[in-house]
Design a protein around this motif. Structure first.
Motif, PDB file in Angstrom:
ATOM      1  N   THR A 165      -2.732  -3.603  -2.760  1.00  0.00           N
ATOM      2  CA  THR A 165      -2.591  -4.675  -1.767  1.00  0.00           C
ATOM      3  C   THR A 165      -1.145  -4.778  -1.287  1.00  0.00           C
ATOM      4  O   THR A 165      -0.884  -4.912  -0.086  1.00  0.00           O
ATOM      5  CB  THR A 165      -3.056  -6.014  -2.360  1.00  0.00           C
ATOM      6  OG1 THR A 165      -4.449  -5.919  -2.713  1.00  0.00           O
ATOM      7  CG2 THR A 165      -2.863  -7.155  -1.370  1.00  0.00           C
ATOM      8  N   MET A 168      -0.432  -1.733   1.034  1.00  0.00           N
ATOM      9  CA  MET A 168      -1.017  -1.853   2.370  1.00  0.00           C
ATOM     10  C   MET A 168      -0.334  -2.941   3.184  1.00  0.00           C
ATOM     11  O   MET A 168      -0.125  -2.785   4.391  1.00  0.00           O
ATOM     12  CB  MET A 168      -2.513  -2.118   2.249  1.00  0.00           C
ATOM     13  CG  MET A 168      -3.314  -0.936   1.717  1.00  0.00           C
ATOM     14  SD  MET A 168      -3.184   0.530   2.778  1.00  0.00           S
ATOM     15  CE  MET A 168      -4.013  -0.057   4.254  1.00  0.00           C
ATOM     16  N   THR A 172       1.483  -2.086   6.778  1.00  0.00           N
ATOM     17  CA  THR A 172       1.053  -2.737   8.020  1.00  0.00           C
ATOM     18  C   THR A 172       2.175  -3.577   8.626  1.00  0.00           C
ATOM     19  O   THR A 172       2.335  -3.611   9.842  1.00  0.00           O
ATOM     20  CB  THR A 172      -0.192  -3.605   7.785  1.00  0.00           C
ATOM     21  OG1 THR A 172       0.052  -4.547   6.721  1.00  0.00           O
ATOM     22  CG2 THR A 172      -1.391  -2.753   7.405  1.00  0.00           C
ATOM     23  N   GLY A 184      -7.443   5.320   4.241  1.00  0.00           N
ATOM     24  CA  GLY A 184      -7.368   5.588   2.813  1.00  0.00           C
ATOM     25  C   GLY A 184      -8.496   6.511   2.394  1.00  0.00           C
ATOM     26  O   GLY A 184      -9.316   6.932   3.202  1.00  0.00           O
ATOM     27  N   TYR A 224      -8.566  -1.294   1.126  1.00  0.00           N
ATOM     28  CA  TYR A 224      -8.304  -0.675   2.425  1.00  0.00           C
ATOM     29  C   TYR A 224      -8.997  -1.430   3.558  1.00  0.00           C
ATOM     30  O   TYR A 224      -8.384  -1.729   4.588  1.00  0.00           O
ATOM     31  CB  TYR A 224      -8.769   0.779   2.415  1.00  0.00           C
ATOM     32  CG  TYR A 224      -7.927   1.697   1.556  1.00  0.00           C
ATOM     33  CD1 TYR A 224      -6.541   1.701   1.640  1.00  0.00           C
ATOM     34  CD2 TYR A 224      -8.527   2.586   0.649  1.00  0.00           C
ATOM     35  CE1 TYR A 224      -5.769   2.546   0.859  1.00  0.00           C
ATOM     36  CE2 TYR A 224      -7.770   3.435  -0.134  1.00  0.00           C
ATOM     37  CZ  TYR A 224      -6.387   3.411  -0.039  1.00  0.00           C
ATOM     38  OH  TYR A 224      -5.632   4.248  -0.818  1.00  0.00           O
ATOM     39  N   PHE A 227      -7.623  -4.664   4.975  1.00  0.00           N
ATOM     40  CA  PHE A 227      -6.519  -4.552   5.932  1.00  0.00           C
ATOM     41  C   PHE A 227      -6.969  -3.881   7.230  1.00  0.00           C
ATOM     42  O   PHE A 227      -6.140  -3.450   8.034  1.00  0.00           O
ATOM     43  CB  PHE A 227      -5.359  -3.770   5.304  1.00  0.00           C
ATOM     44  CG  PHE A 227      -4.577  -4.578   4.312  1.00  0.00           C
ATOM     45  CD1 PHE A 227      -3.471  -5.319   4.706  1.00  0.00           C
ATOM     46  CD2 PHE A 227      -4.963  -4.631   2.977  1.00  0.00           C
ATOM     47  CE1 PHE A 227      -2.754  -6.073   3.791  1.00  0.00           C
ATOM     48  CE2 PHE A 227      -4.254  -5.388   2.051  1.00  0.00           C
ATOM     49  CZ  PHE A 227      -3.150  -6.118   2.464  1.00  0.00           C
ATOM     50  N   SER A 229      -8.515  -1.058   7.536  1.00  0.00           N
ATOM     51  CA  SER A 229      -8.417   0.396   7.497  1.00  0.00           C
ATOM     52  C   SER A 229      -9.761   1.034   7.179  1.00  0.00           C
ATOM     53  O   SER A 229     -10.586   0.462   6.462  1.00  0.00           O
ATOM     54  CB  SER A 229      -7.387   0.839   6.448  1.00  0.00           C
ATOM     55  OG  SER A 229      -6.101   0.387   6.785  1.00  0.00           O
TER      56      SER A 229
END
Length: 298
Positions: A165, A168, A172, A184, A224, A227, A229
């Motif tokens: 976490t 990421m 970002t 990811g 992932y 976020f 992703s």
């Protein structure tokens, strides 16, 4: 480094891939207009992100045959200005990616280096890929019984989630508005190769490792996707759950199909001194690259 994560390919496929410089056939990428300004594909992660494979003496070495190089070759056909930046570190954990301690970076850690690169190249990064977390499992995978492994993983998983976490969030934030896609991946399952040891306990460990690899993959995917992703599903691309069917490998006889895939896509079943080695071979890296490409093209 050991890792939970996981059609037998004909030998000519491997030979052809090697002759082509390690780029298996890919689906055509989206067409993009050519510009004179350089753009970038940033690859982050552990040994897989550096294409590590064993040499003839069995030493794991970095190569240019890994999934980042193969994915880059595919993407560059549609974007000739694209450049590949590989920051991956063999042996990296989620903790060392944040804090450093294994590989040398001018910014102190892989994460800091990646964040600095993203911040200084805003609007110029086409794609970021990341594979990380497998090395965090090493203390657990060395334990002698499945129950001990499970208890250990229950303690390690929350820390991986916390660290990933942070990773990421940092990536970002550094990317700013209009951030590039970050993809990811989950992992294949080298523990399936335990089946080849032949004893009942090893075969049971191979079978049970599938559920553990899936749980690990779910943890990674959860972070992932939180976020925004996408996730390259390498677990599925390696047919990790195909345990029921049996196929014949000339050297080993009848084995579960997913074990056969591990033998085909990695060095886990190679004879000493080259193997066993958990890293993907050129074909396996091609499968991972194609999984990333399909995920990117969506």
């Amino acid at each position: 480094m050991r890792r939970i994560a996981a059609t037998i390919a004909v030998a000519t496929v491997v030979t052809t891939a090697a002759m082509a410089g390690g780029a298996p056939a890919f689906a055509a990428a989206h067409r993009a207009s050519s510009t004179t300004t350089a753009t970038y594909y940033l690859s982050l992660g552990d040994s897989l992100a550096q294409g590590v494979q064993p040499n003839s003496s069995g030493t794991s070495v970095e190569t240019n045959q890994g999934y980042p190089n193969q994915l880059f070759a595919a993407l560059r056909t549609a974007n000739p200005t694209l450049k590949l930046v590989k920051l991956g570190c063999p042996g990296e954990t989620t903790g060392t990616m944040i804090n450093g301690g294994i590989c040398t970076y001018t910014k102190g850690s892989q994460l800091a280096q990646a964040a600095a690169f993203l911040a200084s190249h805003r609007g110029k990064v086409q794609l970021v890929t990341i594979d990380i977390g497998a090395n965090d499992l090493n203390p657990c995978l060395g334990l002698p019984t499945l129950n001990q492994i499970v208890v250990c993983l229950e303690q390690v998983f929350p820390q991986i989630q916390t660290n990933l976490t942070t990773i990421m969030q940092t990536l970002t934030t550094a990317s700013g508005s209009g951030e590039p896609p970050i993809i990811g991946m989950n992992y294949y399952d080298p523990e399936l190769a335990n089946w080849l040891k032949g004893d009942a306990a090893s075969k049971e460990l191979a079978k049970d490792s599938i559920a553990l690899a899936q749980a690990f993959g779910n943890l990674l995917s959860g972070v992932y996707t939180a976020f925004g992703s996408k996730v390259a599903d390498v677990f599925t691309a390696f047919h990790t759950s195909a345990f029921g069917a049996r196929v014949t490998l000339p050297e080993f006889g009848k084995v579960p199909k997913d074990v056969a895939y591990i033998c085909t896509y990695t060095w886990e079943c190679a004879a000493p001194p080259v193997g066993p080695n958990i890293h993907a071979n050129i074909l396996g890296y091609g499968i991972i690259a194609n999984t990333f490409l399909n995920t990117y093209l969506g």
